[in-house]
Design a protein around this motif. Structure first.
Motif, PDB file in Angstrom:
ATOM      1  N   ILE A  10       0.852  -1.202   0.000  1.00 24.31           N
ATOM      2  CA  ILE A  10       0.000   0.000   0.000  1.00 24.31           C
ATOM      3  C   ILE A  10       0.882   1.243   0.000  1.00 24.31           C
ATOM      4  CG2 ILE A  10      -1.705   1.311   1.327  1.00 24.31           C
ATOM      5  CD1 ILE A  10      -2.793  -1.400   2.314  1.00 24.31           C
ATOM      6  N   ILE A  11       0.672   2.121  -0.981  1.00 19.85           N
ATOM      7  CA  ILE A  11       1.487   3.335  -1.128  1.00 19.85           C
ATOM      8  C   ILE A  11       1.113   4.338  -0.040  1.00 19.85           C
ATOM      9  CG2 ILE A  11       2.042   5.279  -2.654  1.00 19.85           C
ATOM     10  CD1 ILE A  11       1.410   3.362  -5.024  1.00 19.85           C
ATOM     11  N   SER A  12       2.135   4.867   0.632  1.00 23.23           N
ATOM     12  CA  SER A  12       1.878   5.761   1.762  1.00 23.23           C
ATOM     13  C   SER A  12       2.370   7.191   1.533  1.00 23.23           C
ATOM     14  CB  SER A  12       2.533   5.198   3.035  1.00 23.23           C
ATOM     15  OG  SER A  12       3.898   4.906   2.801  1.00 23.23           O
ATOM     16  N   THR A  13       3.093   7.437   0.435  1.00 23.97           N
ATOM     17  CA  THR A  13       3.508   8.802   0.089  1.00 23.97           C
ATOM     18  C   THR A  13       3.948   8.857  -1.369  1.00 23.97           C
ATOM     19  OG1 THR A  13       4.944  10.661   0.713  1.00 23.97           O
ATOM     20  CG2 THR A  13       5.894   8.467   0.905  1.00 23.97           C
ATOM     21  N   VAL A  14       3.741  10.016  -2.012  1.00 23.35           N
ATOM     22  CA  VAL A  14       4.117  10.225  -3.417  1.00 23.35           C
ATOM     23  C   VAL A  14       4.736  11.611  -3.540  1.00 23.35           C
ATOM     24  CG1 VAL A  14       3.289  10.214  -5.808  1.00 23.35           C
ATOM     25  CG2 VAL A  14       2.033   8.952  -4.097  1.00 23.35           C
ATOM     26  N   GLU A  15       5.849  11.730  -4.263  1.00 19.58           N
ATOM     27  CA  GLU A  15       6.511  13.038  -4.352  1.00 19.58           C
ATOM     28  C   GLU A  15       7.348  13.159  -5.627  1.00 19.58           C
ATOM     29  OE1 GLU A  15       7.500  16.806  -2.341  1.00 19.58           O
ATOM     30  OE2 GLU A  15       5.975  15.276  -1.982  1.00 19.58           O
ATOM     31  N   PHE A  16       7.082  14.218  -6.436  1.00 24.68           N
ATOM     32  CA  PHE A  16       7.937  14.558  -7.574  1.00 24.68           C
ATOM     33  C   PHE A  16       9.186  15.279  -7.076  1.00 24.68           C
ATOM     34  CE2 PHE A  16       3.990  14.229 -10.111  1.00 24.68           C
ATOM     35  CZ  PHE A  16       4.475  13.575 -11.240  1.00 24.68           C
ATOM     36  N   ASN A  17      10.303  15.129  -7.812  1.00 29.00           N
ATOM     37  CA  ASN A  17      11.464  15.957  -7.468  1.00 29.00           C
ATOM     38  C   ASN A  17      11.295  17.342  -8.084  1.00 29.00           C
ATOM     39  OD1 ASN A  17      12.113  15.502 -10.160  1.00 29.00           O
ATOM     40  ND2 ASN A  17      14.294  15.179  -9.762  1.00 29.00           N
ATOM     41  N   HIS A  18      12.274  18.241  -7.905  1.00 27.48           N
ATOM     42  CA  HIS A  18      12.106  19.650  -8.272  1.00 27.48           C
ATOM     43  C   HIS A  18      11.986  19.878  -9.777  1.00 27.48           C
ATOM     44  CE1 HIS A  18      13.331  19.938  -4.122  1.00 27.48           C
ATOM     45  NE2 HIS A  18      12.976  21.203  -4.101  1.00 27.48           N
ATOM     46  N   GLY A 340      -7.794  14.108  -2.705  1.00 28.73           N
ATOM     47  CA  GLY A 340      -8.444  12.823  -2.916  1.00 28.73           C
ATOM     48  C   GLY A 340      -9.760  12.678  -2.182  1.00 28.73           C
ATOM     49  N   SER A 341     -10.456  11.578  -2.512  1.00 28.94           N
ATOM     50  CA  SER A 341     -11.734  11.263  -1.882  1.00 28.94           C
ATOM     51  C   SER A 341     -11.871   9.742  -1.840  1.00 28.94           C
ATOM     52  CB  SER A 341     -12.874  11.911  -2.672  1.00 28.94           C
ATOM     53  OG  SER A 341     -14.121  11.627  -2.056  1.00 28.94           O
ATOM     54  N   TYR A 342     -13.099   9.252  -1.701  1.00 28.08           N
ATOM     55  CA  TYR A 342     -13.355   7.807  -1.649  1.00 28.08           C
ATOM     56  C   TYR A 342     -13.770   7.284  -3.013  1.00 28.08           C
ATOM     57  CZ  TYR A 342     -13.118   8.402   3.396  1.00 28.08           C
ATOM     58  OH  TYR A 342     -12.683   8.688   4.665  1.00 28.08           O
ATOM     59  N   LYS A 397     -11.712   2.024  -0.929  1.00 33.99           N
ATOM     60  CA  LYS A 397     -10.891   2.582  -2.015  1.00 33.99           C
ATOM     61  C   LYS A 397     -10.781   4.082  -1.790  1.00 33.99           C
ATOM     62  CE  LYS A 397     -12.225  -0.823  -5.511  1.00 33.99           C
ATOM     63  NZ  LYS A 397     -13.021  -1.026  -6.745  1.00 33.99           N
ATOM     64  N   LYS A 398      -9.627   4.511  -1.306  1.00 33.28           N
ATOM     65  CA  LYS A 398      -9.483   5.934  -0.975  1.00 33.28           C
ATOM     66  C   LYS A 398      -8.192   6.476  -1.550  1.00 33.28           C
ATOM     67  CE  LYS A 398      -9.839   4.251   3.241  1.00 33.28           C
ATOM     68  NZ  LYS A 398      -9.964   4.071   4.690  1.00 33.28           N
ATOM     69  N   ILE A 399      -8.223   7.720  -1.998  1.00 30.26           N
ATOM     70  CA  ILE A 399      -7.021   8.367  -2.521  1.00 30.26           C
ATOM     71  C   ILE A 399      -6.562   9.388  -1.492  1.00 30.26           C
ATOM     72  CG2 ILE A 399      -6.143   9.895  -4.314  1.00 30.26           C
ATOM     73  CD1 ILE A 399      -7.819   8.275  -6.291  1.00 30.26           C
ATOM     74  N   LEU A 400      -5.560   8.996  -0.719  1.00 29.20           N
ATOM     75  CA  LEU A 400      -5.030   9.873   0.325  1.00 29.20           C
ATOM     76  C   LEU A 400      -3.844  10.682  -0.169  1.00 29.20           C
ATOM     77  CD1 LEU A 400      -5.053   7.329   3.316  1.00 29.20           C
ATOM     78  CD2 LEU A 400      -6.839   8.944   2.677  1.00 29.20           C
ATOM     79  N   HIS A 401      -3.069  10.108  -1.120  1.00 29.91           N
ATOM     80  CA  HIS A 401      -1.785  10.714  -1.515  1.00 29.91           C
ATOM     81  C   HIS A 401      -1.778  11.038  -3.012  1.00 29.91           C
ATOM     82  CE1 HIS A 401      -0.676   9.103   2.376  1.00 29.91           C
ATOM     83  NE2 HIS A 401      -1.069   7.913   1.959  1.00 29.91           N
ATOM     84  N   ALA A 414      -2.072   7.984  -5.937  1.00 27.89           N
ATOM     85  CA  ALA A 414      -1.891   6.675  -5.299  1.00 27.89           C
ATOM     86  C   ALA A 414      -3.234   6.153  -4.831  1.00 27.89           C
ATOM     87  CB  ALA A 414      -0.924   6.794  -4.125  1.00 27.89           C
ATOM     88  N   ALA A 415      -3.662   5.031  -5.406  1.00 30.47           N
ATOM     89  CA  ALA A 415      -4.917   4.398  -5.021  1.00 30.47           C
ATOM     90  C   ALA A 415      -4.581   3.044  -4.418  1.00 30.47           C
ATOM     91  CB  ALA A 415      -5.837   4.246  -6.231  1.00 30.47           C
TER      92      ALA A 415
END
Length: 427
Positions: A10-18, A340-342, A397-401, A414-415
């Motif tokens: 389960i993905i817990s964080t998402v981040e693009f670089n600069h 995000g939402s559900y 099914k929730k989109i937190l990140h 991230a779903a």
């Protein structure tokens, strides 16, 4: 092919670089996966923008605190990139207790022709060496290596919820439920406590820190949000311990909306400065708010994310969904915000046109070049063909990140254990 879903995936964080060329994800299994954007080729112009796996490494392992008899899970809570200074990339990753600085670098050459070692790397007997060789570099298959350069540990009693790199790029802060610490990248055994809201008697505890972030341009300024729905802006020039805030942002509660759940749903789950540094965006359970730094008494914009859930708060409390922590992001020009939402839905709000859209991240519409269709949720009465009833939403099914490319209309969503990357339609 449906991948077997485990908790660790389960993905817990998402981040693009600069630059947006790299995209990092962290998961509950303590892994960091970095994706790299494909370079455009003459015969495949439309392929520009596709991201492929660049490097995968285990950032954190599960640990056990023997003094407190507590298991420290390996889940990656946050990833933050440092601006690129040379050929290597650097990023910070954190679990509940420990922050690590990782160096990600490429190697496509290997040294050969050592004098004191044979080709297998074993030491040779100096008596057998009769000639001196000059070592040479030979080409090899590209290898991406991730090495931990610093480990910042033993500074947090409570769970770390945020890390933020300062604009001076020499320091960063880490925030837990009750304290915020300031670190220098070169010093791992010492940090400065800049915020401490822990009461002398823990029974008097009324609020906790939920998120914190540095100002994008002023290295002395940062904000932190609380579970009471307030935001404090602090200036490190005022005093070493920033217990007294410089500005205090709070919206008076509407008495007509008061309910048993008011305090829970007003808790802020994320706070983000705009790229310009002029605005702050906050996300609570039902809304996204935009605050002007010069106006503390109320937000200048409020966007309803899923107001149709207001009548469902009782069941959301019973299944613990009401405590979900949704993040929010700005686009590169601060004109659009996303959260995000559900039901794998995510929302976008255009600040200029005041238009908003609900989109869905699912396997059905994730085929290459597929165009996302806006979704609508109906609350009662007659349901149109393309609408979904609020009673049939899937709350598992929730989109937190989510993350937005710093300069282009490319988003990462991230779903659960799937990562979706969408971009503007190219004609």
């Amino acid at each position: 092919m449906e991948l077997k879903k485990t908790r660790a995936d389960i993905i817990s964080t998402v981040e693009f670089n600069h630059t947006g060329e790299l995209l990092a994800t962290g998961d509950k299994g303590g892994r960091v996966v970095i994706f790299q954007r494909e370079q455009e080729s003459k015969n495949q112009v439309h392929r520009r923008g596709e991201y492929n796996v660049y490097s995968t490494f285990q950032s954190h392992e599960p640990e056990f605190d023997y003094l407190k008899s507590l298991e420290i899970e390996e889940k990656i809570n946050k990833i933050r990139w440092l601006p690129q200074q040379n050929a290597a990339y650097f990023l910070l990753s954190t679990n509940d207790k420990t922050v690590k600085l990782w160096k990600v670098s490429e190697r496509d050459k290997r040294p050969e022709g050592y004098n004191l070692k044979d080709e297998e790397g074993r030491l040779r007997d100096p008596a057998t060496i009769t000639t001196l060789r000059v070592p040479v570099l030979r080409p090899m298959d590209l290898m991406v290596e991730a090495t931990p350069r610093r480990v910042f540990a033993n500074a947090h009693t409570y769970h770390i919820n945020s890390i933020s790199v300062n604009s001076d790029y020499e320091t960063y802060m880490s925030a837990d439920d009750l304290r915020i610490n300031l670190w220098n990248f070169e010093i791992t055994n010492q940090s400065f406590n800049i915020v401490d809201i822990k009461p002398a008697n823990m029974e008097e505890l009324t609020e906790v820190i939920t998120a914190a972030e540095f100002h994008p341009h002023h290295c002395n300024t940062f904000v932190y949000s609380s579970s009471k729905g307030t935001i404090r802006l602090c200036d490190m020039r005022a005093s070493a311990l920033c217990d007294r805030h410089t500005k205090f942002f709070e919206e008076p509660e509407d008495p007509s909306n008061r309910s048993f759940f008011s305090e829970i749903i007003s808790s802020i789950s994320d706070v983000k400065f705009s790229h310009s540094g002029r605005y702050i965006m906050t996300r609570d359970y039902l809304t996204v708010k935009v605050w002007d730094l010069n106006m503390e008494n109320r937000p200048i914009e409020t966007y309803q994310v899923h107001d149709y859930l207001r009548s469902k708060l009782c069941s959301l409390y019973e299944n613990d969904c009401i405590f979900d922590k949704f993040e929010c992001v700005w686009n590169g020009s601060d004109s659009v915000i996303m959260t995000g939402s559900y039901n794998n839905f995510f929302r976008m709000f255009d600040r200029n046109t005041k238009r908003d859209v609900t989109l869905e991240a699912s396997r059905e519409n994730s085929k290459p070049r597929a165009i996302l269709k806006p979704r609508k949720v109906c609350v009662g009465g007659k349901r149109r063909k393309d609408e979904i009833s609020v009673d049939s939403l899937d709350f598992s099914k929730k989109i937190l990140h989510t993350a937005w490319h710093p300069s282009e209309n490319i988003i990462a969503v991230a779903a659960t254990n799937n990562l979706y990357i969408f971009q503007d339609k190219v004609n």
